[in-house]
Design a protein around this motif. Sequence first.
Motif: not given
Length: 261
Positions: A129-153
């Motif tokens: 909804a914020l237009g952020l197409t390079n973010t995908n989260f698999v948990n709410p706290n940031g623990s290491p997990a495959p396919n959990h990523y974002s960008t500086a932008f």
Amino acid sequence: MPDQRSFRLAEHAKAAILLHANTGEILFEKNPHRRLPPASMTKILTALITMDLIESGKLGWKDRVSVSAYAASIRGSTMRLKQGDSVTVENLLKGMLIASANDASIAMAEHISGSVDRFVKGLNEKARALGLTNTNFVNPNGSPAPNHYSTAFDMAMMARELLEKQGTTTYSGVRSALVRKAGSPPYRLRNTNKLIGVYPGIDGLKTGYTKYAGFCLCASACREHQRVIAVVMGEPTRKQREVETAALLDYAFAASKKSFD
């Protein structure tokens, strides 16, 4: 964007961005759209969804959250929650934004959505909804997990949204705060952002670290009504994270001063 050729900003970071929050102008960027693990900076979006619900009246600051066995079992940075603890939404937000508490993030996710999986679906819907197409989260706290990523932008955009919410910097901008669980004496949370109280004008926002992600920081600072956001990802050490973030903020305020002189 100002000329960056004479500057060696964020030299050791894998990615970085510097944003004038008032105008949205990007003052500096380095690999701004590179997908990287954000570690506990993930909690920015978790806090944003929480604040959205408070703003809409669907969630109250003093609403009480019962801590599940799963939330209490989470390790890493925590606010020492135990199964059956009764904690207010406000204190869970303090835990997330001050102490980077993983257990608080899980407890909040379960309270809001009934399960972590459903909450994570909402996280990703919010990012879209914020237009952020390079973010995908698999948990709410940031623990290491495959396919959990974002960008500086993307992290800077989330931060800009969160900073619009009343009360955010009340928590993220303090070096420590007392919290209380029902039936227990108060205890003190310490801010993981060691620039708080050291760098003039800084009032947040969120640190992050895992061995996989390196040292990350999304910092916000305000001087003379000019707010800037700096994000560094993948720094090699905690000290380097602090030094390079401070240098970015220095550059931003120097650029702002020139613009408004």
